[in-house]
Design an enzyme around this catalytic site. Structure first.
Site, PDB file in Angstrom:
ATOM      1  N   HIS A   1       0.796  -1.229   0.000  1.00  0.00           N
ATOM      2  CA  HIS A   1       0.000   0.000   0.000  1.00  0.00           C
ATOM      3  C   HIS A   1       0.826   1.274   0.000  1.00  0.00           C
ATOM      4  CE1 HIS A   1       0.944  -0.012   4.272  1.00  0.00           C
ATOM      5  NE2 HIS A   1       0.546   1.232   4.314  1.00  0.00           N
TER       6      HIS A   1
HETATM    7  C1  UD1 Z   1      -2.213   5.146   6.253  1.00  0.00           C
HETATM    8  C2  UD1 Z   1      -0.914   5.611   6.885  1.00  0.00           C
HETATM    9  C3  UD1 Z   1       0.137   4.511   6.736  1.00  0.00           C
HETATM   10  C4  UD1 Z   1      -0.375   3.189   7.260  1.00  0.00           C
HETATM   11  C5  UD1 Z   1      -1.682   2.850   6.569  1.00  0.00           C
HETATM   12  C6  UD1 Z   1      -2.283   1.548   7.071  1.00  0.00           C
HETATM   13  C7  UD1 Z   1      -0.510   8.044   6.751  1.00  0.00           C
HETATM   14  C8  UD1 Z   1       0.314   9.085   6.124  1.00  0.00           C
HETATM   15  N1  UD1 Z   1      -0.382   6.807   6.242  1.00  0.00           N
HETATM   16  O1  UD1 Z   1      -1.972   5.026   4.859  1.00  0.00           O
HETATM   17  O2  UD1 Z   1       1.279   4.884   7.459  1.00  0.00           O
HETATM   18  O3  UD1 Z   1       0.581   2.186   7.001  1.00  0.00           O
HETATM   19  O4  UD1 Z   1      -2.614   3.913   6.801  1.00  0.00           O
HETATM   20  O5  UD1 Z   1      -3.434   1.228   6.352  1.00  0.00           O
HETATM   21  O6  UD1 Z   1      -1.238   8.327   7.687  1.00  0.00           O
HETATM   22  N2  UD1 Z   1      -9.424   4.675   2.222  1.00  0.00           N
HETATM   23  C9  UD1 Z   1     -10.592   3.981   2.212  1.00  0.00           C
HETATM   24  N3  UD1 Z   1     -11.178   3.659   3.400  1.00  0.00           N
HETATM   25  C10 UD1 Z   1     -10.643   4.013   4.578  1.00  0.00           C
HETATM   26  C11 UD1 Z   1      -9.437   4.747   4.596  1.00  0.00           C
HETATM   27  C12 UD1 Z   1      -8.834   5.052   3.420  1.00  0.00           C
HETATM   28  O7  UD1 Z   1     -11.124   3.648   1.169  1.00  0.00           O
HETATM   29  O8  UD1 Z   1     -11.209   3.681   5.629  1.00  0.00           O
HETATM   30  C13 UD1 Z   1      -8.761   4.992   0.943  1.00  0.00           C
HETATM   31  C14 UD1 Z   1      -9.032   6.390   0.510  1.00  0.00           C
HETATM   32  O9  UD1 Z   1      -9.266   6.389  -0.852  1.00  0.00           O
HETATM   33  C15 UD1 Z   1      -7.728   7.111   0.806  1.00  0.00           C
HETATM   34  C16 UD1 Z   1      -6.693   6.007   0.667  1.00  0.00           C
HETATM   35  O10 UD1 Z   1      -7.374   4.804   1.050  1.00  0.00           O
HETATM   36  O11 UD1 Z   1      -7.488   8.167  -0.071  1.00  0.00           O
HETATM   37  C17 UD1 Z   1      -5.518   6.239   1.558  1.00  0.00           C
HETATM   38  O12 UD1 Z   1      -5.924   6.370   2.920  1.00  0.00           O
HETATM   39  P1  UD1 Z   1      -5.059   7.222   3.980  1.00  0.00           P
HETATM   40  O13 UD1 Z   1      -5.585   7.044   5.343  1.00  0.00           O
HETATM   41  O14 UD1 Z   1      -4.860   8.584   3.475  1.00  0.00           O
HETATM   42  O15 UD1 Z   1      -3.631   6.570   3.923  1.00  0.00           O
HETATM   43  P2  UD1 Z   1      -3.186   5.033   3.820  1.00  0.00           P
HETATM   44  O16 UD1 Z   1      -2.595   4.849   2.472  1.00  0.00           O
HETATM   45  O17 UD1 Z   1      -4.237   4.090   4.301  1.00  0.00           O
END
Ligand code: UD1
Length: 370
Positions: free
Chosen positions: A207
């Site tokens: 990811h």
């Molecule tokens: C975040 C953390 C990362 C961790 C990871 C675990 C930061 C900078 N990064 O990354 O360190 O390893 O979580 O999962 O905080 N999304 C969903 N549903 C959700 C949450 C997110 O669909 O419940 C999608 C959204 O499209 C979003 C993307 O995932 O844009 C990324 O989510 P985000 O929380 O920004 O960062 P992660 O890549 O999950």
């Protein structure tokens, strides 16, 4: 009125670290310990299922911020959390790990004059192209009580000029969650449900923006994964971010057609623990999985050029293999069969980090007369 401590979680890897701490603090009758969820992760797979599996109580306060760019997400958390801090006037804010929720709440607390405790302080990848590295550095500039998992973290903090009086090596809280849930996880249905043989398959997670945002890098990783898939089943629970990047284009088609590759939704905590424990090897770009595989004695190939968790290499089962297909394939071919290598577990990764962290928080607040 009892004094209040706010414990912040936001994203999936925070939950496994906060659960053992809250459990250990449950006996602290003199203070009010509240769980704040920023809402960074909100969907069933990344949030609800993990909360359920860990037996984490429902958050006392939910900020509901959701996704966004880094600035948007961090700013939204700060605005909402500032109101909570103004209203509750906590004696301390406890943050964990390196996600956007960690840095956002640490900044708000520090500016409000509230003590910050950081669970998993001091880790460094020395790679500022990782958003998490920026979050670690800034959070640790603002931290008052550093709860560290390993000696390398203490050394990093000392090198950055942190007063050792504020540093307490408590060990790894995520490992507490592994040990307290492993027996239950082993009895779970995941192997049967997915038609897997113990030690007969590999487990893959991806990811990191550096791996999944650039289709050329993702495609090169797939070269290596296809090689492995011809040898054994590769189970791949797909993170929402990765699913979004694959889209419906050529990469998604290639993933769908890859030999041996079995895609699933992101799994719950117990099922994922069961699958790690019974796998022949794990390939990942996650931070926490490098630690979990180390305590489980499972070979881990980390698809990154660096790690903020070097102790999983020197005293665990982790190997950094980067993202070039040749290097990953060579490492896959060199993985020793399960059970042939004596497990090594770093000091204080013993399942009792939660009580040590709780004691450190208690001592810190008691010194301040709180
Ligand atoms: C975040 C953390 C990362 C961790 C990871 C675990 C930061 C900078 N990064 O990354 O360190 O390893 O979580 O999962 O905080 N999304 C969903 N549903 C959700 C949450 C997110 O669909 O419940 C999608 C959204 O499209 C979003 C993307 O995932 O844009 C990324 O989510 P985000 O929380 O920004 O960062 P992660 O890549 O999950």
């Amino acid at each position: 009125m009892p004094s209040t401590v706010l414990h912040v979680v936001g994203a999936r890897p925070n939950f496994m670290k906060m659960a053992p701490l809250l459990r250990a603090l449950a006996s602290d009758a003199g203070r009010e310990h509240l769980l704040v969820h920023t809402g960074q992760h909100y969907d069933e797979h990344l949030n609800d299922a993990i909360f359920r599996d860990l037996g984490l109580r429902a958050p006392d306060i939910h900020l509901g911020v959701g996704s966004g760019s880094h600035a948007e997400q961090t700013a939204k958390i700060m605005v909402s959390f500032e109101r909570v801090v103004a209203e509750r006037r906590p004696a301390m804010v406890v943050v964990a790990g390196d996600v956007n929720s960690t840095i956002a709440c640490a900044i708000v607390a520090a500016k409000a004059g509230v003590a910050v405790a950081h669970v998993e302080a001091g880790l460094r990848s020395f790679d500022r192209s990782m958003p998490e590295e920026i979050n670690r550095i800034v959070t640790d500039r603002l931290t008052d009580l550093y709860l560290t998992p390993s000696p390398d973290a203490d050394e990093n903090l000392a090198r950055e000029g942190v007063d050792p009086a504020g540093v307490v090596r408590v060990g790894n809280l995520m490992v507490d969650s592994v040990f307290s849930n492993l027996e239950r996880a082993r009895k779970g249905p995941a192997l049967e449900r997915l038609g897997l043989q113990r030690h007969g398959y590999a487990l893959l997670t991806l990811h990191r923006p550096s791996n999944v945002d650039d289709p050329a890098v993702f495609a090169r990783l797939l070269d290596a994964i296809e090689h492995l898939g011809r040898r054994m089943t590769v189970v791949f629970p797909v993170h929402p971010r990765t699913r979004a990047r694959m889209g419906e284009g050529p990469l998604a088609a290639r993933v769908a057609a890859a030999p041996g590759l079995k895609l699933t939704e992101p799994l719950g905590y117990l099922e994922f623990l069961q699958l790690q424990d019974a796998s022949a090897m794990v390939l990942t770009d996650s931070g926490g999985i490098q630690e979990e595989t180390t305590v489980l004695g499972v070979p881990c190939l980390t698809l990154r050029e660096n790690t903020e968790r070097p102790i999983t290499i020197t005293e665990g089962t982790n190997t950094l293999v980067g993202t070039s297909p040749e290097r990953i394939v060579a490492a896959i071919d060199a993985v020793a069969p399960r059970g042939t290598v004596a497990p090594r577990i770093p000091d204080l990764w013993d399942g009792h980090a939660g009580p040590r962290a709780a004691a450190a928080i208690d001592a810190f607040l008691a010194r301040r007369g709180v």
